[in-house]
Write a protein that holds these residues in place. Structure first.
Motif, PDB file in Angstrom:
ATOM      1  N   ALA A  18       0.852  -1.181   0.000  1.00  0.00           N
ATOM      2  CA  ALA A  18       0.000   0.000   0.000  1.00  0.00           C
ATOM      3  C   ALA A  18       0.885   1.226   0.000  1.00  0.00           C
ATOM      4  CB  ALA A  18      -0.912  -0.012   1.215  1.00  0.00           C
ATOM      5  N   ALA A  19       0.902   1.902  -1.087  1.00  0.00           N
ATOM      6  CA  ALA A  19       1.717   3.105  -1.219  1.00  0.00           C
ATOM      7  C   ALA A  19       0.833   4.208  -1.772  1.00  0.00           C
ATOM      8  CB  ALA A  19       2.899   2.836  -2.143  1.00  0.00           C
ATOM      9  N   GLU A  20       1.395   5.377  -1.783  1.00  0.00           N
ATOM     10  CA  GLU A  20       0.650   6.490  -2.337  1.00  0.00           C
ATOM     11  C   GLU A  20       0.399   6.228  -3.822  1.00  0.00           C
ATOM     12  OE1 GLU A  20       2.462  10.251  -1.726  1.00  0.00           O
ATOM     13  OE2 GLU A  20       3.178   9.712   0.250  1.00  0.00           O
ATOM     14  N   SER A  21      -0.790   6.532  -4.250  1.00  0.00           N
ATOM     15  CA  SER A  21      -1.076   6.325  -5.672  1.00  0.00           C
ATOM     16  C   SER A  21      -0.492   7.494  -6.465  1.00  0.00           C
ATOM     17  CB  SER A  21      -2.577   6.213  -5.903  1.00  0.00           C
ATOM     18  OG  SER A  21      -3.209   7.422  -5.549  1.00  0.00           O
ATOM     19  N   VAL A  22       0.306   7.159  -7.410  1.00  0.00           N
ATOM     20  CA  VAL A  22       0.951   8.163  -8.249  1.00  0.00           C
ATOM     21  C   VAL A  22       0.328   8.049  -9.627  1.00  0.00           C
ATOM     22  CG1 VAL A  22       3.120   8.926  -9.257  1.00  0.00           C
ATOM     23  CG2 VAL A  22       3.075   7.962  -6.956  1.00  0.00           C
ATOM     24  N   ARG A  23      -0.148   9.143 -10.108  1.00  0.00           N
ATOM     25  CA  ARG A  23      -0.779   9.150 -11.427  1.00  0.00           C
ATOM     26  C   ARG A  23       0.249   9.589 -12.459  1.00  0.00           C
ATOM     27  NH1 ARG A  23      -6.275  12.223 -13.232  1.00  0.00           N
ATOM     28  NH2 ARG A  23      -6.366  11.238 -15.265  1.00  0.00           N
TER      29      ARG A  23
END
Length: 111
Positions: A18-23
């Motif tokens: 679970a990591a930050e979602s990077v777009r």
């Protein structure tokens, strides 16, 4: 085993952290040339040679129709078959008209 099955089996066995979602936005790669660089607005669709072929074809068509005209006699009560059904009107004129249509078709497909 196919690549998709391998990727599916890996994703099933180990959950993703679970990591930050990077777009990430990727620009599509296109080989399209901008309209202004492709053809100026005042440029003709065909080249000079094509228009010369088209003109020659239309000229042949007009000559064929001119060869087909005539046949009016001096006396309207007399029907002269040799003038109306002459070789020039029945054979030569249609051949020239069809050759003109062939030249126009060639000129269009030439490009």
């Amino acid at each position: 085993m196919s690549k998709r099955k391998k990727q599916k089996s890996r994703s099933d066995s180990a959950p993703a952290p679970a990591a930050e979602s990077v777009r990430v936005v990727a620009k599509p790669k296109t080989n399209a040339v901008p309209r202004s660089a492709a053809r100026p607005d005042n440029a003709l669709v065909f080249g000079r040679d094509t228009y010369l072929w088209l003109g020659g074809g239309f000229l042949l068509i007009v000559i064929g129709f001119l060869l087909m005209t005539g046949g009016r006699g001096d006396d309207p009560t007399v029907f002269d078959e040799s003038v109306i059904y002459s070789w020039r009107k029945i054979t030569l004129a249609p051949i020239i008209i069809l050759s003109g249509l062939g030249v126009v078709t060639y000129a269009i497909f030439k490009k």
